[in-house]
Write an enzyme that holds these catalytic residues in place. Structure first.
Site, mmCIF file in Angstrom:
data_model
loop_
_atom_site.group_PDB
_atom_site.id
_atom_site.type_symbol
_atom_site.label_atom_id
_atom_site.label_comp_id
_atom_site.label_asym_id
_atom_site.label_seq_id
_atom_site.Cartn_x
_atom_site.Cartn_y
_atom_site.Cartn_z
ATOM 1 C CE LYS A 264 -6.079 -12.167 7.804
ATOM 2 N NZ LYS A 264 -7.448 -12.161 8.342
ATOM 3 N NE ARG A 338 -9.639 -12.217 18.769
ATOM 4 C CZ ARG A 338 -10.846 -12.450 18.280
ATOM 5 N NH1 ARG A 338 -11.706 -13.178 18.964
ATOM 6 N NH2 ARG A 338 -11.217 -11.952 17.120
HETATM 7 N N1 BES Z 1 -6.367 -8.444 11.053
HETATM 8 C C1 BES Z 1 -7.582 -9.151 11.014
HETATM 9 C C2 BES Z 1 -8.808 -8.233 10.973
HETATM 10 C C3 BES Z 1 -8.951 -7.333 9.782
HETATM 11 C C4 BES Z 1 -9.850 -7.606 8.779
HETATM 12 C C5 BES Z 1 -8.236 -6.149 9.693
HETATM 13 C C6 BES Z 1 -10.030 -6.757 7.712
HETATM 14 C C7 BES Z 1 -8.387 -5.295 8.623
HETATM 15 C C8 BES Z 1 -9.287 -5.578 7.632
HETATM 16 C C9 BES Z 1 -7.712 -10.045 12.248
HETATM 17 O O1 BES Z 1 -6.522 -10.529 12.768
HETATM 18 C C10 BES Z 1 -8.502 -11.255 11.841
HETATM 19 O O2 BES Z 1 -8.024 -11.988 11.027
HETATM 20 N N2 BES Z 1 -9.672 -11.407 12.420
HETATM 21 C C11 BES Z 1 -10.508 -12.523 12.124
HETATM 22 C C12 BES Z 1 -11.046 -13.054 13.436
HETATM 23 C C13 BES Z 1 -11.740 -14.370 13.312
HETATM 24 C C14 BES Z 1 -10.753 -15.473 12.998
HETATM 25 C C15 BES Z 1 -12.448 -14.660 14.626
HETATM 26 C C16 BES Z 1 -11.640 -12.029 11.231
HETATM 27 O O3 BES Z 1 -12.112 -10.908 11.430
HETATM 28 O O4 BES Z 1 -12.020 -12.752 10.332
HETATM 29 MN MN MN Z 2 -5.898 -12.319 11.810
#
Ligand code: BES
Ligand code: MN
Ligand code: ZN
Length: 484
Positions: A264, A338
């Site tokens: 990230k 997931r």
């Molecule tokens: N933990 C994150 C989602 C999240 C985002 C939680 C903001 C709390 C606040 C999750 O694991 C994630 O990174 N999701 C990605 C999925 C994508 C790679 C398909 C996302 O939402 O960008």
């Molecule tokens: Mn994630």
């Protein structure tokens, strides 16, 4: 947190607590059976002189002669009478707590309706996160809900007890989510769960070795990038005398989500200590479950691991195999929740429950769709969806359904394995795609998924809690379990 308990009208005249009242914008003061007509009109006049209107969360303080002496009286507005339900009273109580916490030592709250919401508002608003630094001590130590007769005293006692239970569970969930990510390792969360053993609760910790034996390849894939070992934790509550009903609550417990090798950006990583909020909710519920004493057998499962880009981290292109034999092609290591949940759901299915509810800070997309005040709810069973939505409504933790439209499954068809962990169609229905992915692991059992990425952690202060962890959806779970 402060102490909240009932108080009889008779003992009220003998205490020197400050008083607190609630007022509607258009209908004046409510629930003041304790006061004479003269006292009421004096109080009303004093509040009017202060310019107090009764708007939601408005507060005022006046000194008036009441119940035999000059009393300090706090008033909190609940807004228009007609729209004032439990959430208005909870928020008004939160505002009241904020106004009085530094100035009064004890409050006697004159309130004849929504007593549980009022007690919850007071308790939840008095929460502070103090694991690393102590704030200034509040002057306010206690609030007493004043009951005018024996029947309402019994009702107030019940409301206070229920509110205290909910507040205790919420406070633990908030503490865990607020805690720094290196200070909440999967093993430490497992050890915390083990302290709930006894009085109907058993706990099994599935460590890395055991998870390997069980074939939890999806969960273990995520864990590979971290030096800290993972833990899949399985708690069971059995009611005294047994039960035919069996349900499972399942939480995402990513103790920090760096994104893994699909790293990230720094700005998106800053709040990722909150990525175990689903697990924190399950832990909060299990802390109080023996006292809640639901009629159903309840399985509480959480998948705890860091998602880190360590030397042996799982890689885009890797294929993982979940406990149910399904093969998963990893296209993005940041879609890790997931993957961890896949095996947690398989473990839940093995318990043969009639209902599974999972909660997870799963997608940024749900925050785009619904913001930070509404959680996404998805599922495969209308009855269970209605049940959990109704529990959320009673708890005033808003949810909105996103439909699991099968067409989007096209996007997660694997190239070299059965299923992909992200959609090939960029930017398409991210929260629904994640829901459809999870559905592959529930084996057709009634299941509901709550995407709490927006609601679990707030960047600003809430109406009854400081900024940071909210403790959602703990109160929804307590409502649901209590109704089974
Ligand atoms: N933990 C994150 C989602 C999240 C985002 C939680 C903001 C709390 C606040 C999750 O694991 C994630 O990174 N999701 C990605 C999925 C994508 C790679 C398909 C996302 O939402 O960008
Ligand atoms: Mn994630
Ligand atoms: Zn995550």
């Amino acid at each position: 947190m402060i102490d909240v308990a009932p108080l009889t009208l008779k003992s009220l005249t003998e205490t020197d607590s400050d008083l607190a009242v609630f007022a509607a914008e258009d209908a004046g003061l409510a629930g003041l059976k304790a006061l004479s007509a003269k006292e009421k009109s004096d109080l009303r006049a004093a509040l009017e002189r202060e310019g107090f209107k009764g708007k939601l969360r408005e507060t005022a303080r006046v000194d008036v002669p009441l119940l035999g002496r000059t009393r300090r009286v706090w008033a909190a507005g609940v807004g228009k009478r007609k729209g004032a339900g439990s959430e208005s009273f909870r928020r008004a109580a939160g505002a009241l707590l904020g106004a009085a916490r530094g100035k009064s030592a004890a409050l006697a709250v004159l309130c004849a309706e929504q007593t549980q919401a009022v007690a919850e508002g007071l308790l939840l608003a008095s929460y502070k996160y103090e694991e690393y630094k102590k704030g200034d001590a509040d002057k306010l130590q206690s609030a007493r809900l004043v009951a005018s007769d024996a029947a309402s005293a019994a009702a107030a006692a019940k409301a206070c007890a229920k509110a205290a239970l909910a507040a205790e569970a919420v406070a633990l969930a908030r503490d865990l989510v607020n805690r720094g990510p290196s200070d909440k390792t999967p093993l430490s969360l497992a050890a915390l769960a083990e302290t709930f053993k006894g009085s109907g609760v058993t706990v099994t910790v599935i460590d890395k070795k055991k998870a390997e034996e069980l074939g939890m390849g999806s969960f273990l894939g995520v864990a590979r990038g971290s030096a800290q070992p993972p833990a899949m934790v399985h708690m069971i509550y059995k009611p005294k005398g047994g039960s035919k009903k069996r349900v499972a609550i399942v939480g995402k417990g990513i103790t920090f989500d760096s994104g893994g090798l699909s790293l990230k950006p720094a700005a998106s990583m800053i709040d990722m200590k909150c990525d175990m909020a689903g697990a924190a909710a399950v832990i909060g519920v299990f802390k109080v479950i023996a006292r809640l004493a639901p009629k159903a057998e309840v399985h509480g499962i959480f998948a705890a691991t860091y998602n880190m880009p360590g030397a042996d981290a799982y890689k885009p292109g890797d294929v993982l195999k979940a406990m149910n034999g399904k093969t998963i092609e990893v296209w993005n290591t940041d879609a890790e929740g997931r993957l961890a949940l896949a095996d947690a759901l398989c473990l839940a299915v093995q318990q043969e429950p009639q209902a599974i509810v999972d909660m997870a800070t799963l997608t940024g997309a749900v925050v785009v769709a619904l913001g930070s005040k509404v959680a996404g709810i998805m599922g495969n069973d209308r009855r269970l969806l209605a049940q959990v939505s109704a529990a959320a409504a009673r708890a005033d933790e808003p949810v909105c359904e996103l439909p699991l439209v099968e067409d989007y499954k096209e996007g997660i068809k694997g190239d070299i394995a059965e299923i992909l962990n992200i959609s090939k169609v960029k930017g398409e229905a991210g929260s629904i795609v994640a829901g459809l992915f999870l559905q592959e692991f529930v084996d057709g059992r009634p299941w509901v998924h709550l995407d709490i990425a927006g609601t679990a952690f707030w960047s600003g202060e809430g109406p009854y809690g400081p900024k940071g962890a909210t403790g959602q959806p703990v109160r929804t779970l307590l409502e649901w379990l209590g109704s089974l």
